[in-house]
Design a protein around this motif. Structure first.
Motif, PDB file in Angstrom:
ATOM      1  N   ALA A  95       0.807  -1.227   0.000  1.00  0.00           N
ATOM      2  CA  ALA A  95       0.000   0.000   0.000  1.00  0.00           C
ATOM      3  C   ALA A  95       0.838   1.274   0.000  1.00  0.00           C
ATOM      4  O   ALA A  95       0.305   2.361   0.135  1.00  0.00           O
ATOM      5  N   GLY A 119      -2.163  -0.258  -4.622  1.00  0.00           N
ATOM      6  CA  GLY A 119      -2.391  -0.523  -3.197  1.00  0.00           C
ATOM      7  C   GLY A 119      -2.654   0.769  -2.440  1.00  0.00           C
ATOM      8  O   GLY A 119      -3.534   0.828  -1.578  1.00  0.00           O
ATOM      9  N   SER A 137       6.223 -12.420   0.973  1.00  0.00           N
ATOM     10  CA  SER A 137       6.699 -13.754   0.587  1.00  0.00           C
ATOM     11  C   SER A 137       7.315 -14.495   1.779  1.00  0.00           C
ATOM     12  O   SER A 137       7.737 -15.640   1.649  1.00  0.00           O
ATOM     13  N   GLY A 164       2.867  -6.914  -5.629  1.00  0.00           N
ATOM     14  CA  GLY A 164       3.313  -7.612  -6.834  1.00  0.00           C
ATOM     15  C   GLY A 164       4.469  -6.895  -7.473  1.00  0.00           C
ATOM     16  O   GLY A 164       4.731  -5.719  -7.183  1.00  0.00           O
ATOM     17  N   MET A 195      -5.325  -9.179  -6.079  1.00  0.00           N
ATOM     18  CA  MET A 195      -5.028  -8.293  -7.204  1.00  0.00           C
ATOM     19  C   MET A 195      -4.410  -9.137  -8.312  1.00  0.00           C
ATOM     20  O   MET A 195      -3.283  -9.611  -8.215  1.00  0.00           O
ATOM     21  N   LYS A 246       0.065 -14.499 -12.556  1.00  0.00           N
ATOM     22  CA  LYS A 246      -1.320 -14.001 -12.598  1.00  0.00           C
ATOM     23  C   LYS A 246      -2.268 -15.098 -13.109  1.00  0.00           C
ATOM     24  O   LYS A 246      -3.421 -15.180 -12.662  1.00  0.00           O
ATOM     25  N   ILE A 289      -2.888   0.541 -15.644  1.00  0.00           N
ATOM     26  CA  ILE A 289      -3.143   1.586 -14.647  1.00  0.00           C
ATOM     27  C   ILE A 289      -1.846   2.361 -14.472  1.00  0.00           C
ATOM     28  O   ILE A 289      -0.764   1.756 -14.388  1.00  0.00           O
TER      29      ILE A 289
HETATM   30  P1  NAD Z   1       3.664  -0.718  -7.684  1.00  0.00           P
HETATM   31  O1  NAD Z   1       5.048  -1.151  -8.013  1.00  0.00           O
HETATM   32  O2  NAD Z   1       3.394   0.715  -7.471  1.00  0.00           O
HETATM   33  O3  NAD Z   1       3.128  -1.493  -6.404  1.00  0.00           O
HETATM   34  C1  NAD Z   1       3.529  -2.771  -6.034  1.00  0.00           C
HETATM   35  C2  NAD Z   1       3.620  -2.790  -4.519  1.00  0.00           C
HETATM   36  O4  NAD Z   1       3.963  -4.111  -4.079  1.00  0.00           O
HETATM   37  C3  NAD Z   1       4.701  -1.849  -4.008  1.00  0.00           C
HETATM   38  O5  NAD Z   1       4.162  -1.050  -2.974  1.00  0.00           O
HETATM   39  C4  NAD Z   1       5.776  -2.774  -3.462  1.00  0.00           C
HETATM   40  O6  NAD Z   1       6.490  -2.261  -2.362  1.00  0.00           O
HETATM   41  C5  NAD Z   1       4.922  -3.959  -3.061  1.00  0.00           C
HETATM   42  N1  NAD Z   1       5.721  -5.162  -2.927  1.00  0.00           N
HETATM   43  C6  NAD Z   1       6.584  -5.712  -3.826  1.00  0.00           C
HETATM   44  N2  NAD Z   1       7.176  -6.802  -3.302  1.00  0.00           N
HETATM   45  C7  NAD Z   1       6.654  -6.958  -2.054  1.00  0.00           C
HETATM   46  C8  NAD Z   1       6.851  -7.886  -1.005  1.00  0.00           C
HETATM   47  N3  NAD Z   1       7.709  -8.919  -1.147  1.00  0.00           N
HETATM   48  N4  NAD Z   1       6.161  -7.727   0.150  1.00  0.00           N
HETATM   49  C9  NAD Z   1       5.289  -6.699   0.310  1.00  0.00           C
HETATM   50  N5  NAD Z   1       5.051  -5.804  -0.656  1.00  0.00           N
HETATM   51  C10 NAD Z   1       5.738  -5.918  -1.815  1.00  0.00           C
HETATM   52  O7  NAD Z   1       2.761  -1.296  -8.856  1.00  0.00           O
HETATM   53  P2  NAD Z   1       1.175  -1.410  -8.973  1.00  0.00           P
HETATM   54  O8  NAD Z   1       0.870  -1.211 -10.392  1.00  0.00           O
HETATM   55  O9  NAD Z   1       0.491  -0.575  -7.977  1.00  0.00           O
HETATM   56  O10 NAD Z   1       0.946  -2.959  -8.663  1.00  0.00           O
HETATM   57  C11 NAD Z   1       0.067  -3.412  -7.642  1.00  0.00           C
HETATM   58  C12 NAD Z   1      -0.568  -4.720  -8.077  1.00  0.00           C
HETATM   59  O11 NAD Z   1      -1.384  -4.491  -9.221  1.00  0.00           O
HETATM   60  C13 NAD Z   1       0.437  -5.809  -8.478  1.00  0.00           C
HETATM   61  O12 NAD Z   1      -0.017  -7.074  -8.013  1.00  0.00           O
HETATM   62  C14 NAD Z   1       0.393  -5.753  -9.997  1.00  0.00           C
HETATM   63  O13 NAD Z   1       0.745  -6.972 -10.577  1.00  0.00           O
HETATM   64  C15 NAD Z   1      -1.075  -5.429 -10.213  1.00  0.00           C
HETATM   65  N6  NAD Z   1      -1.375  -4.872 -11.531  1.00  0.00           N
HETATM   66  C16 NAD Z   1      -0.951  -3.634 -11.908  1.00  0.00           C
HETATM   67  C17 NAD Z   1      -1.272  -3.150 -13.171  1.00  0.00           C
HETATM   68  C18 NAD Z   1      -0.881  -1.761 -13.643  1.00  0.00           C
HETATM   69  O14 NAD Z   1      -1.158  -1.454 -14.806  1.00  0.00           O
HETATM   70  N7  NAD Z   1      -0.299  -0.933 -12.839  1.00  0.00           N
HETATM   71  C19 NAD Z   1      -2.017  -3.922 -14.047  1.00  0.00           C
HETATM   72  C20 NAD Z   1      -2.424  -5.192 -13.644  1.00  0.00           C
HETATM   73  C21 NAD Z   1      -2.096  -5.649 -12.380  1.00  0.00           C
END
Ligand code: NAD
Length: 266
Positions: free
Chosen positions: A15, A20, A67, A94, A149, A168, A197
């Motif tokens: 978050a 998040g 993890s 992620g 997610m 995924k 996004i």
């Molecule tokens: P982001 O990189 O801003 O956020 C990912 C978050 O996951 C970060 O806050 C990071 O610190 C956290 N994270 C990574 N490894 C971690 C761990 N081991 N333990 C705890 N937290 C951890 O990217 P986002 O786009 O906000 O991605 C969030 C989710 O949305 C992910 O699962 C991503 O696959 C999914 N998603 C994003 C998009 C997009 O277009 N942005 C599209 C489809 C799915």
């Protein structure tokens, strides 16, 4: 009028940024008290927690690597210590480690699976245990709600990203199998599958006009998504407004999964 998620307690993993962050903010705006998990960026999780607390909500920031089983246990313990329980858990963390298939290292394969798939397993397992421990409440028809997610890449193959797409694709059957298993206990498990996004994870795809034009060819609705689009979907999926929605992936993708390449092709 009472807010949709009033008197409920939520945890959002990952978050401190992106989706998040947006989801946590939206859940707080809807009246939930929110635990903001972060892995590396304490400052932004703490800043959001401060903002929520100052605007009359309740939030805490909790460090954990999703993890790592001991970290996940400690994260749930911290939520119980502050809130007493959780009603809503959003397994959002992620990452991507992209490369052509033959060059992909085992480490990059394992890192992505460990966070994106095992991380959701550990988070959802701890959530189910907590919902069972606490039992039914008066704040929601469901005993608990889990939102995974996912991504449009649970169905769209993605060359150069086999680790991410495999994670995924795995979430799709993980979510459905878990939903089937715990639905009789009135625990609702669903996924959100975002399209493109605007976050750090895909900055290369939108931060120049050439990249954005290329990306927009994949989005029939003609705009890149914002984290607020996912936040609104998460509030609905976490609320009793979606009480009969069980084991579903909600695509929030501007039509990306509509095969836009076929729009003027035959
Ligand atoms: P982001 O990189 O801003 O956020 C990912 C978050 O996951 C970060 O806050 C990071 O610190 C956290 N994270 C990574 N490894 C971690 C761990 N081991 N333990 C705890 N937290 C951890 O990217 P986002 O786009 O906000 O991605 C969030 C989710 O949305 C992910 O699962 C991503 O696959 C999914 N998603 C994003 C998009 C997009 O277009 N942005 C599209 C489809 C799915």
């Amino acid at each position: 009028m009472e807010k949709l998620l009033a008197n409920q307690f939520a945890l959002v993993t990952g978050a401190s940024s992106g989706i998040g962050y947006g989801v946590a903010k939206a859940l707080a705006d809807a009246g939930a008290s929110v635990a903001l998990n972060y892995h590396s960026h304490a400052e932004s999780a703490e800043k959001l927690a401060d903002e929520i607390n100052q605007s009359g909500g309740v939030a805490i920031a909790v460090k954990a690597d999703v993890s790592n089983p001991a970290d996940v246990d400690a994260m749930f313990e911290a939520c119980r210590a502050r809130f007493g329980t959780l009603d809503i858990v959003v397994a959002n963390s992620g990452l991507q480690k992209d490369s052509a298939f033959a060059e992909m290292t085992l480490e990059d394969w394992q890192t992505v699976l460990a966070t994106n798939l095992t991380g959701q397993f550990l988070t959802a397992q701890a959530a189910v245990k907590e919902f069972r421990r606490r039992g039914p409440t008066s704040v929601s028809k469901a005993v608990g709600k889990i939102i995974c997610m996912s991504s449009v890449h649970e169905v769209i193959p993605w060359a150069g990203h086999v680790n991410y797409a495999a994670s995924k694709g795995g979430i799709q059957m993980f979510m459905k199998s878990l939903a089937q298993e715990v639905a009789p206990e009135r625990i609702r498990v669903n996924s959100i599958a975002p399209g493109a996004i605007r976050t750090q994870i895909n900055r290369d795809a939108w931060d120049t006009s050439a990249a954005r034009d290329k990306l927009l060819q994949l989005i029939p609705y003609g705009r890149v998504g914002e984290v607020e689009d996912i936040g609104k979907a998460a509030v609905w999926l976490a609320s009793d407004e979606s009480d009969y929605v069980v084991g579903t992936t909600l695509f929030v993708d501007g039509g990306m999964t509509l095969y836009p390449g076929f729009a003027d092709n035959g």
